[in-house]
Design a protein around this motif. Structure first.
Motif, PDB file in Angstrom:
ATOM      1  N   MET A 228       0.830  -1.212   0.000  1.00  0.00           N
ATOM      2  CA  MET A 228       0.000   0.000   0.000  1.00  0.00           C
ATOM      3  C   MET A 228       0.861   1.257   0.000  1.00  0.00           C
ATOM      4  N   TRP A 229       1.975   1.207   0.729  1.00  0.00           N
ATOM      5  CA  TRP A 229       2.886   2.352   0.758  1.00  0.00           C
ATOM      6  C   TRP A 229       3.463   2.616  -0.631  1.00  0.00           C
ATOM      7  N   ARG A 230       3.841   1.553  -1.309  1.00  0.00           N
ATOM      8  CA  ARG A 230       4.406   1.708  -2.650  1.00  0.00           C
ATOM      9  C   ARG A 230       3.349   2.170  -3.653  1.00  0.00           C
ATOM     10  N   ASP A 231       2.104   1.743  -3.444  1.00  0.00           N
ATOM     11  CA  ASP A 231       1.037   2.052  -4.395  1.00  0.00           C
ATOM     12  C   ASP A 231       0.427   3.436  -4.197  1.00  0.00           C
ATOM     13  N   SER A 232       0.631   4.053  -3.047  1.00  0.00           N
ATOM     14  CA  SER A 232      -0.119   5.265  -2.724  1.00  0.00           C
ATOM     15  C   SER A 232       0.349   6.503  -3.488  1.00  0.00           C
ATOM     16  N   LYS A 233       1.631   6.650  -3.700  1.00  0.00           N
ATOM     17  CA  LYS A 233       2.163   7.912  -4.231  1.00  0.00           C
ATOM     18  C   LYS A 233       1.604   8.259  -5.608  1.00  0.00           C
ATOM     19  N   ILE A 234       1.419   7.270  -6.460  1.00  0.00           N
ATOM     20  CA  ILE A 234       0.951   7.543  -7.814  1.00  0.00           C
ATOM     21  C   ILE A 234      -0.437   8.191  -7.808  1.00  0.00           C
ATOM     22  N   LEU A 235      -1.174   8.012  -6.713  1.00  0.00           N
ATOM     23  CA  LEU A 235      -2.519   8.586  -6.648  1.00  0.00           C
ATOM     24  C   LEU A 235      -2.490  10.103  -6.605  1.00  0.00           C
ATOM     25  N   GLU A 236      -1.360  10.687  -6.205  1.00  0.00           N
ATOM     26  CA  GLU A 236      -1.214  12.143  -6.223  1.00  0.00           C
ATOM     27  C   GLU A 236      -0.740  12.653  -7.587  1.00  0.00           C
ATOM     28  N   ILE A 237      -0.536  11.720  -8.531  1.00  0.00           N
ATOM     29  CA  ILE A 237       0.003  12.078  -9.842  1.00  0.00           C
ATOM     30  C   ILE A 237      -0.961  11.700 -10.966  1.00  0.00           C
ATOM     31  N   GLY A 238      -1.411  10.443 -10.994  1.00  0.00           N
ATOM     32  CA  GLY A 238      -2.224   9.947 -12.101  1.00  0.00           C
ATOM     33  C   GLY A 238      -3.602  10.599 -12.195  1.00  0.00           C
ATOM     34  N   GLU A 239      -4.117  10.683 -13.411  1.00  0.00           N
ATOM     35  CA  GLU A 239      -5.416  11.305 -13.733  1.00  0.00           C
ATOM     36  C   GLU A 239      -5.534  12.711 -13.167  1.00  0.00           C
ATOM     37  N   GLY A 240      -4.447  13.462 -13.283  1.00  0.00           N
ATOM     38  CA  GLY A 240      -4.412  14.840 -12.822  1.00  0.00           C
ATOM     39  C   GLY A 240      -3.662  14.956 -11.512  1.00  0.00           C
ATOM     40  N   THR A 241      -2.511  15.618 -11.534  1.00  0.00           N
ATOM     41  CA  THR A 241      -1.711  15.780 -10.331  1.00  0.00           C
ATOM     42  C   THR A 241      -2.469  16.601  -9.285  1.00  0.00           C
ATOM     43  N   SER A 242      -1.976  16.575  -8.056  1.00  0.00           N
ATOM     44  CA  SER A 242      -2.583  17.390  -7.000  1.00  0.00           C
ATOM     45  C   SER A 242      -2.524  18.869  -7.354  1.00  0.00           C
ATOM     46  N   GLU A 243      -1.452  19.278  -8.031  1.00  0.00           N
ATOM     47  CA  GLU A 243      -1.349  20.675  -8.447  1.00  0.00           C
ATOM     48  C   GLU A 243      -2.426  21.033  -9.461  1.00  0.00           C
ATOM     49  N   VAL A 244      -2.702  20.124 -10.387  1.00  0.00           N
ATOM     50  CA  VAL A 244      -3.765  20.358 -11.362  1.00  0.00           C
ATOM     51  C   VAL A 244      -5.127  20.427 -10.675  1.00  0.00           C
ATOM     52  N   GLN A 245      -5.340  19.587  -9.667  1.00  0.00           N
ATOM     53  CA  GLN A 245      -6.623  19.630  -8.947  1.00  0.00           C
ATOM     54  C   GLN A 245      -6.815  20.981  -8.266  1.00  0.00           C
ATOM     55  N   ARG A 246      -5.769  21.494  -7.655  1.00  0.00           N
ATOM     56  CA  ARG A 246      -5.865  22.814  -7.020  1.00  0.00           C
ATOM     57  C   ARG A 246      -6.169  23.896  -8.052  1.00  0.00           C
ATOM     58  N   MET A 247      -5.559  23.784  -9.224  1.00  0.00           N
ATOM     59  CA  MET A 247      -5.823  24.732 -10.293  1.00  0.00           C
ATOM     60  C   MET A 247      -7.292  24.669 -10.723  1.00  0.00           C
ATOM     61  N   LEU A 248      -7.821  23.449 -10.856  1.00  0.00           N
ATOM     62  CA  LEU A 248      -9.216  23.287 -11.262  1.00  0.00           C
ATOM     63  C   LEU A 248     -10.174  23.832 -10.204  1.00  0.00           C
ATOM     64  N   ILE A 249      -9.875  23.570  -8.943  1.00  0.00           N
ATOM     65  CA  ILE A 249     -10.736  24.058  -7.856  1.00  0.00           C
ATOM     66  C   ILE A 249     -10.747  25.586  -7.854  1.00  0.00           C
ATOM     67  N   ALA A 250      -9.563  26.179  -7.975  1.00  0.00           N
ATOM     68  CA  ALA A 250      -9.483  27.646  -7.998  1.00  0.00           C
ATOM     69  C   ALA A 250     -10.254  28.221  -9.187  1.00  0.00           C
ATOM     70  N   ARG A 251     -10.134  27.568 -10.327  1.00  0.00           N
ATOM     71  CA  ARG A 251     -10.839  28.034 -11.522  1.00  0.00           C
ATOM     72  C   ARG A 251     -12.345  27.948 -11.328  1.00  0.00           C
ATOM     73  N   GLU A 252     -12.817  26.857 -10.700  1.00  0.00           N
ATOM     74  CA  GLU A 252     -14.237  26.709 -10.448  1.00  0.00           C
ATOM     75  C   GLU A 252     -14.764  27.747  -9.445  1.00  0.00           C
ATOM     76  N   LEU A 253     -13.856  28.292  -8.643  1.00  0.00           N
ATOM     77  CA  LEU A 253     -14.215  29.354  -7.696  1.00  0.00           C
ATOM     78  C   LEU A 253     -14.170  30.733  -8.334  1.00  0.00           C
ATOM     79  N   GLY A 254     -13.852  30.765  -9.637  1.00  0.00           N
ATOM     80  CA  GLY A 254     -13.824  32.032 -10.364  1.00  0.00           C
ATOM     81  C   GLY A 254     -12.491  32.734 -10.380  1.00  0.00           C
ATOM     82  N   MET A 255     -11.447  32.057  -9.957  1.00  0.00           N
ATOM     83  CA  MET A 255     -10.103  32.651  -9.927  1.00  0.00           C
ATOM     84  C   MET A 255      -9.379  32.286 -11.211  1.00  0.00           C
ATOM     85  N   GLN A 256      -8.957  33.278 -11.960  1.00  0.00           N
ATOM     86  CA  GLN A 256      -8.299  33.048 -13.238  1.00  0.00           C
ATOM     87  C   GLN A 256      -6.864  33.534 -13.183  1.00  0.00           C
ATOM     88  N   ALA A 257      -5.999  32.825 -13.919  1.00  0.00           N
ATOM     89  CA  ALA A 257      -4.592  33.232 -13.972  1.00  0.00           C
ATOM     90  C   ALA A 257      -4.441  34.495 -14.803  1.00  0.00           C
TER      91      ALA A 257
END
Length: 387
Positions: free
Chosen positions: A358-387
């Motif tokens: 489980m330890w070895r398998d967990s890290k990829i979950l913060e990367i695959g199908e959109g990194t954590s950074e991309v998720q934060r970007m999407l959340i901010a965009r949905e809140l009306g915050m634009q770059a």
């Protein structure tokens, strides 16, 4: 908005069935397969017979006529025991079958979905490129129309389920032209059957985790497929896959929640059995508090993905909720895996214990199908915050 995330009797029956399957069938076999980096064909066949690969697909195409919540429930229960099996199901459904179901013609659905739903064949999702990473819009793979065929050239990387003995197709994003006014690339989706001349599947990657899942690099050299293999409208491939990724994030969140809960399960078991200084280590408040925090995180992660799945099923906007669920649950999975390993001490570093996997398998979950950074970007965009 009032939210009630208690499972219906049908969903609870599914949960119990998959839970039993995971413990009775997956758990005894997967550790050995994982260490040998072998794909779990026998387990996948049994999952196909159970109907898991067709959970959210209508019965007319060979599916079970369920919904995305049902798929998430199955993924969570499988991931409580093993993530390689869970990601094979997630990718097979969310990334293999769903693009065809969502955007395919009647002929494409009839041709491909019955075998995909039965688990007799797997489909893959060819989006990521070696130089692209999170910039999926920067696709360099091209497809040129020549008569009644598309001619495809380019490469894809990190593609799950793309090279198994039962992989039947890869849906590939490719640039098929330029916008007449803006000059921006028009990205389309094209179905490429396995074995098509010029379509090369590389050897499996050597990975940190998910060792019993199939992940490979793909290359396309003058690959010719019929024009009828276009999936959806020409030039709409990028928009189509954004929708597929939103749905996939709900599924990945369910999988991550399962891993987090599995860490709780294993830690509870170990804390009761392991004795030190004359008593079970679970009698120590430090261990109790750590496991209590793990359970809290897993519970809130479940609430998040249930909310996103419920919105999806009800036809409501769910992009922000999917990003929140994916961001939080992947973080929780990593945190719980780290804590579970710590609770197990030296044994947590030994591969014979599930928490090491489980330890070895967990890290990829913060990367695959959109990194954590991309998720934060999407959340901010949905809140009306634009770059």
């Amino acid at each position: 908005m009032t939210m009630d995330h208690r499972l219906t009797s049908e969903h609870e029956e599914l949960r119990r069935t998959v839970e039993e399957f995971a413990h009775d069938v997956v758990a005894p076999k997967i550790g050995d397969l994982y260490e040998r980096h072998e794909f779990p064909y026998e387990i996948i066949r049994e999952m196909g017979r159970m109907g898991l690969f067709g959970l959210p697909i209508p019965e007319e195409y060979g599916g079970m006529g369920g919904d995305y919540l049902a798929l998430g429930i199955a993924l969570e229960e499988l991931a409580r025991v093993d993530s390689s099996v869970a990601i094979t199901l997630e990718a097979g459904v969310s990334l293999g079958a769903m693009p065809i179901f969502r955007f395919g013609t009647q002929e494409q659905k009839t041709q491909w979905l019955p075998r995909l739903c039965a688990g007799e064949a797997l489909g893959a999702f060819g989006l990521t490129e070696p130089d692209g990473g999170s910039d999926a819009g920067g696709t360099r793979t091209t497809a040129v129309r020549e008569g009644d065929e598309w001619v495809i050239n380019g490469s894809k990387c990190f593609i799950t389920n793309s090279g198994t003995d039962i992989t039947a197709l890869v849906t590939v994003t490719a640039v098929t032209g330029r916008h007449p006014e803006t000059g921006k690339p028009l990205i389309s989706s094209i179905i490429v059957p396995s074995g098509t001349p010029g379509f090369t599947v590389a050897a499996p990657y050597s990975k940190v985790g998910w060792n019993s899942s199939d992940t490979r690099e793909l290359s396309f050299s003058d690959v010719r497929v019929p024009a009828a293999n276009l999936l959806g409208e020409e030039g709409r491939g990028y928009a189509q896959f954004l929708r597929i990724l939103d749905e996939g994030r709900v599924a990945i969140s369910a999988l991550a929640t399962g891993l987090a809960q599995g860490c709780v399960d294993e830690s509870l078991k170990y804390a009761r059995e392991r004795h030190a200084f004359g008593k079970p280590i679970g009698a120590n408040q430090a261990i109790q508090f750590k496991i209590a925090d793990m359970e809290t995180r897993a519970h809130m992660s479940r609430v998040g993905w249930y909310d996103a799945a419920s919105r999806l099923v009800n036809g409501e906007p769910f992009k922000k909720q999917a990003a929140i669920a994916k961001l939080y649950s992947s973080t929780v999975a990593v945190d719980n895996a780290r804590d579970a390993t710590q609770i197990h001490g030296g044994y947590g570093f030994m591969n014979e214990y599930p928490v090491a996997r489980m330890w070895r398998d967990s890290k990829i979950l913060e990367i695959g199908e959109g990194t954590s950074e991309v998720q934060r970007m999407l959340i901010a965009r949905e809140l009306g915050m634009q770059a």
